[in-house]
Design an enzyme around this catalytic site. Structure first.
Site, PDB file in Angstrom:
ATOM      1  N   HIS A 142       0.838  -1.194   0.000  1.00  0.00           N
ATOM      2  CA  HIS A 142       0.000   0.000   0.000  1.00  0.00           C
ATOM      3  C   HIS A 142       0.875   1.247   0.000  1.00  0.00           C
ATOM      4  O   HIS A 142       1.799   1.361   0.816  1.00  0.00           O
ATOM      5  CB  HIS A 142      -0.909   0.000   1.237  1.00  0.00           C
ATOM      6  N   SER A 159      -3.799   5.249   6.086  1.00  0.00           N
ATOM      7  CA  SER A 159      -4.845   5.653   5.157  1.00  0.00           C
ATOM      8  C   SER A 159      -5.424   6.997   5.591  1.00  0.00           C
ATOM      9  O   SER A 159      -5.730   7.210   6.763  1.00  0.00           O
ATOM     10  CB  SER A 159      -5.942   4.583   5.122  1.00  0.00           C
ATOM     11  N   GLY A 160      -5.555   7.921   4.627  1.00  0.00           N
ATOM     12  CA  GLY A 160      -6.124   9.220   4.920  1.00  0.00           C
ATOM     13  C   GLY A 160      -5.117  10.278   5.309  1.00  0.00           C
ATOM     14  O   GLY A 160      -5.493  11.421   5.583  1.00  0.00           O
ATOM     15  N   VAL A 161      -3.811   9.934   5.329  1.00  0.00           N
ATOM     16  CA  VAL A 161      -2.808  10.904   5.753  1.00  0.00           C
ATOM     17  C   VAL A 161      -2.527  11.955   4.673  1.00  0.00           C
ATOM     18  O   VAL A 161      -1.981  13.019   4.958  1.00  0.00           O
ATOM     19  CB  VAL A 161      -1.504  10.191   6.169  1.00  0.00           C
ATOM     20  N   GLY A 162      -2.909  11.666   3.432  1.00  0.00           N
ATOM     21  CA  GLY A 162      -2.736  12.648   2.363  1.00  0.00           C
ATOM     22  C   GLY A 162      -1.788  12.238   1.259  1.00  0.00           C
ATOM     23  O   GLY A 162      -1.276  13.103   0.527  1.00  0.00           O
ATOM     24  N   LYS A 163      -1.567  10.952   1.077  1.00  0.00           N
ATOM     25  CA  LYS A 163      -0.622  10.491   0.053  1.00  0.00           C
ATOM     26  C   LYS A 163      -1.118  10.841  -1.356  1.00  0.00           C
ATOM     27  O   LYS A 163      -0.373  11.378  -2.178  1.00  0.00           O
ATOM     28  CB  LYS A 163      -0.407   8.974   0.189  1.00  0.00           C
ATOM     29  N   SER A 164      -2.372  10.520  -1.652  1.00  0.00           N
ATOM     30  CA  SER A 164      -2.906  10.765  -2.992  1.00  0.00           C
ATOM     31  C   SER A 164      -3.011  12.257  -3.282  1.00  0.00           C
ATOM     32  O   SER A 164      -2.732  12.708  -4.404  1.00  0.00           O
ATOM     33  CB  SER A 164      -4.282  10.095  -3.138  1.00  0.00           C
ATOM     34  N   ASP A 181      -2.225   3.816  -4.404  1.00  0.00           N
ATOM     35  CA  ASP A 181      -2.892   2.843  -3.535  1.00  0.00           C
ATOM     36  C   ASP A 181      -2.155   1.504  -3.472  1.00  0.00           C
ATOM     37  O   ASP A 181      -1.771   1.059  -2.398  1.00  0.00           O
ATOM     38  CB  ASP A 181      -4.345   2.618  -3.963  1.00  0.00           C
ATOM     39  N   GLU A 206      -7.504   7.742  -6.227  1.00  0.00           N
ATOM     40  CA  GLU A 206      -8.697   7.951  -5.407  1.00  0.00           C
ATOM     41  C   GLU A 206      -8.514   9.204  -4.557  1.00  0.00           C
ATOM     42  O   GLU A 206      -7.549   9.314  -3.797  1.00  0.00           O
ATOM     43  CB  GLU A 206      -8.934   6.750  -4.482  1.00  0.00           C
ATOM     44  N   ARG A 247      16.163  17.214  12.812  1.00  0.00           N
ATOM     45  CA  ARG A 247      16.263  18.585  12.313  1.00  0.00           C
ATOM     46  C   ARG A 247      17.608  18.862  11.639  1.00  0.00           C
ATOM     47  O   ARG A 247      17.813  19.945  11.097  1.00  0.00           O
ATOM     48  CB  ARG A 247      16.043  19.573  13.464  1.00  0.00           C
TER      49      ARG A 247
END
Length: 321
Positions: A142, A159-164, A181, A206, A247
């Site tokens: 994934h 899922s939902g972290v902002g990859k797409s 995906d 997606e 850092r």
């Protein structure tokens, strides 16, 4: 258990523009399972101790000249002895016309016989390179794979972290999408991993709130690519105020995929951070490090610190991908 992959002879013929002399059945039904090839000089002299029947046989000038030095009866006998071991295919290079005994032996033993105009060395190199990719060990994970300034960047994270969404922004900035995906990763050598998208979801992305889009149709052919090597993994995670993030960049992290080491960066995500620009900088910085330059070390040296006495620490990071 290690999975065994095969590639139909028809794909090999199309890739290398091979001409058919004889096929015992459809080329789609003849499956190749070995990444190696064999130039059968020893076998034509009767030495079969290390013969691998799964390898494609290549006949060039040397093998053809050896066969020509035999009498007609011996030529047929040695070819029958070789072809009776059922190699998946025989390819004659340099546009050499196969001897009648070779064609007859191929027909009698049910062996595919092909020819090409390529030189023997070029044929072997192209065939091995192609088979290394097609038969490479592989896994599907994934994530999102993009090409940024020539660097293959694998974006992973929950899922939902902002990859797409990050991939879309990178495409808008002129970079290219390879897979969204699901990323099929192949180990084509001890140092190289190549990623691609499964064919049925290739070029699709997606986006929550919008749905499925086709990046190739919306952004054009220049926005997509079939495959790309994986130079770096970027792990996106929600910003954790209790965690101390790197850092300086003196030390480094890596992960192992199919036994190959790949550099890893963990980038925290929170509102206001432009992930596309950060990933662009990460890609360029990774290229600089591969070329031997480390900005953190230069800064410390300019501050009067002895950089030569510092040892870079490499830490293995386990990623749930």
């Amino acid at each position: 258990m290690v999975a065994t992959f095969t590639v139909p002879l028809s794909k090999v013929m199309k890739e290398l523009a091979l001409e058919t002399v004889y096929l015992p059945k459809s080329a789609d039904e003849i499956l190749i399972s070995s990444r190696d090839v064999n130039r059968p000089g020893l076998e034509l002299n009767g030495f079969y101790d290390y013969y691998d029947k799964n390898r494609i046989l290549i006949f060039g000038n040397a093998e053809t000249a050896l066969l020509a030095s035999f009498s007609q009866e011996k030529r047929r006998a040695v070819l029958d002895a070789l072809f009776s071991r059922n190699p998946p295919a025989v390819i004659v290079a340099r546009n050499i016309t196969p001897a009648p005994e070779m064609v007859d032996s191929a027909r009698d033993n049910g062996v595919a016989l092909l020819k090409t105009m390529d030189t023997t060395s070029n044929l072997v190199a192209a065939l091995v390179a192609y088979m290394n990719t097609e038969l490479a060990p592989r896994i599907t994970r994934h994530g999102v794979l993009v090409e940024v300034y020539g660097e293959g960047i694998l974006l992973v994270g929950d899922s939902g972290v902002g990859k797409s969404e990050t991939a879309i922004e990178l495409i808008k900035r002129g970079h290219r999408l390879i897979a969204d995906d699901a990323v099929e990763i192949r180990r084509v050598s001890n140092k190289t991993l190549v990623g691609s998208a499964p064919e049925n979801i290739r070029h699709f992305i997606e986006l929550r709130g919008i749905g499925i889009i086709n990046a190739r149709r919306i952004f054009g052919m220049g926005a997509v690519k079939i495959s790309e090597k994986i130079d770096m993994v970027i792990n996106l995670e929600i910003w954790d105020n209790t965690k101390v993030y790197d850092r300086m960049g003196i030390d480094s992290e890596y992960t192992e995929i199919l036994g190959n080491r790949v550099p890893v960066l963990t980038i925290p995500v929170k509102p206001g951070r432009n992930l596309a620009i950060i990933i662009e900088v990460a890609a360029m910085n990774n290229r600089q490090k591969k070329m031997g330059y480390n900005a953190a070390q230069e800064l410390l040296a300019s501050l009067g610190m002895d950089v030569s006495s510092m040892t870079e620490t490499e830490t293995k990071k386990e990623l749930d991908i």
